[in-house]
Design an enzyme around this catalytic site. Structure first.
Site, PDB file in Angstrom:
ATOM      1  CG  HIS A 230      -9.944  21.849  26.618  1.00  0.00           C
ATOM      2  ND1 HIS A 230     -11.164  21.772  25.385  1.00  0.00           N
ATOM      3  CD2 HIS A 230      -8.729  22.002  25.918  1.00  0.00           C
ATOM      4  CE1 HIS A 230     -10.088  20.809  24.232  1.00  0.00           C
ATOM      5  NE2 HIS A 230      -8.868  21.185  24.507  1.00  0.00           N
TER       6      HIS A 230
ATOM      7  CG  ASP B  73       4.363  19.854  23.276  1.00  0.00           C
ATOM      8  OD1 ASP B  73       4.246  19.865  24.792  1.00  0.00           O
ATOM      9  OD2 ASP B  73       2.705  20.228  23.063  1.00  0.00           O
TER      10      ASP B  73
END
Length: 347
Positions: free
Chosen positions: A253, A205
């Site tokens: 998403h 990340d």
């Protein structure tokens, strides 16, 4: 002309009333959490309305209304004049519990609920309202420590329980190294490595997220089993190699189709033969008519992202095959953060 049946049930707005007042339930719930009601009643504590009033420093009337509201929602139980946490509240709404869910509630209350006041503007402008495009690259681009803490506490709350459910439906025994792309605080690797002791894992990340993950990893006493590597899965030309299972949980998403497809191509390039990618999401049905949790999460993407939306398993399946995965399967999942896992297999 036939006469109307005498047994015809009249159409009533009852369902509309339930939809219209949904925020009553949420704000009662969020208010109780914020004021410390569930912490007060932790560990089997039982108090009367008068005792709750005194302990929380609120008058009898609001204390009475709050207790009745929380009991009606299944968050409190009552014996005689005394209230106690329900099993659900004791497990998930008491700070310090292993699967505390309050971070998610606080994030919704403080950040998303205000943004949803602008839903009409979001529909008309097709822009998010929890952050400012043009001055920030994405909703994840912020240096505000309180916003970061709220967001990652929220995601950790949601991801922890979802990872537990994933471990019940997917067998990680054949795999040895897991890469959690966009893994945030490391909830998935922590839960999965606890369940499958042979597994090691990496959180991949942004740099400022890595410290949050390392703290959670240290708290779980999994240093040496789980680590964190800095990177940007959108900008970096490739994902780290050497992993045989990649997790994408509530990642795709957040982005438009083009971005999602590009990320799946990177996953395919990084995986060896026999490897898999696991897409954990609230999946729409093929007709895009539900279920509500997936459809309304899609609406939430309108106020949270520039291009995100919730997709169906069929859509993800097509993307995976186009990216070079040889086979796709869909596993149902019963969790707060996902109702299914789309598995892309490398032949």
């Amino acid at each position: 002309m036939p006469k109307p049946s005498q047994n015809t049930t009249p159409l009533l707005p009852t369902h509309l009333m339930q939809l219209a007042t949904g925020f009553w339930s949420f704000k009662t719930f969020a208010g109780a959490l914020e004021i410390g009601l569930f912490d007060l009643l932790a560990a089997g504590g039982e108090l009367t309305m008068e005792e709750v009033s005194a302990e929380l420093g609120i008058a009898h009337r609001p204390a009475d209304l709050l207790l009745a509201g929380c009991a009606s929602l299944g968050l409190l139980d009552k014996s005689g004049p005394r209230y106690r946490n329900s099993a659900l509240a004791e497990e998930f709404l008491v700070q310090g519990r292993p699967y505390y869910f309050g971070g998610y509630i606080r994030y919704l209350d403080r950040r998303e609920y205000p943004a949803w006041q602008h839903i009409v503007e979001a529909l008309r402008t097709n822009r998010p309202y929890t952050w400012t495009p043009g001055t920030q690259e994405s909703l994840f681009d912020t240096e505000d420590p309180e916003t970061l803490r709220l967001f990652w506490d929220c995601m950790h709350s949601l991801s922890t329980s979802t990872a537990r459910a994933l471990a019940e439906v997917y067998d990680f025994t054949p795999h040895t190294r897991l890469l959690d792309v966009g893994g945030g605080s490391g909830a998935y690797p922590v839960e999965l490595c606890r369940r499958f002791s042979h597994l090691t894992a990496t959180v991949f990340d942004l740099p400022h997220v890595g410290d949050l993950a390392r703290r959670r990893i240290a708290e779980a006493k999994l240093d040496g089993t789980v680590d964190a590597v800095a990177g940007d899965f959108n900008r970096d030309p490739a994902l780290p190699g050497g992993y045989d299972v990649i997790v994408l949980s509530s990642v795709l998403h957040d982005w438009d189709e083009e971005t999602g497809r590009a990320l799946l191509r990177k996953c395919r390039a990084a995986l060896p033969g026999g490897g898999v990618v696991l897409i954990c999401e609230l999946l729409l049905n093929d007709e895009r008519t539900g279920p509500p949790a997936a459809a309304l999460m899609g609406m939430n993407m309108l106020v949270e992202t520039e291009g995100g939306k919730n997709y169906s398993a069929a859509e993800y399946g097509a993307w995976l095959l186009d990216a070079g995965f040889s086979r796709v399967e869909v596993l149902p999942l019963d969790a707060a953060g996902a109702n299914g896992v789309v598995v892309g297999h490398v032949g």
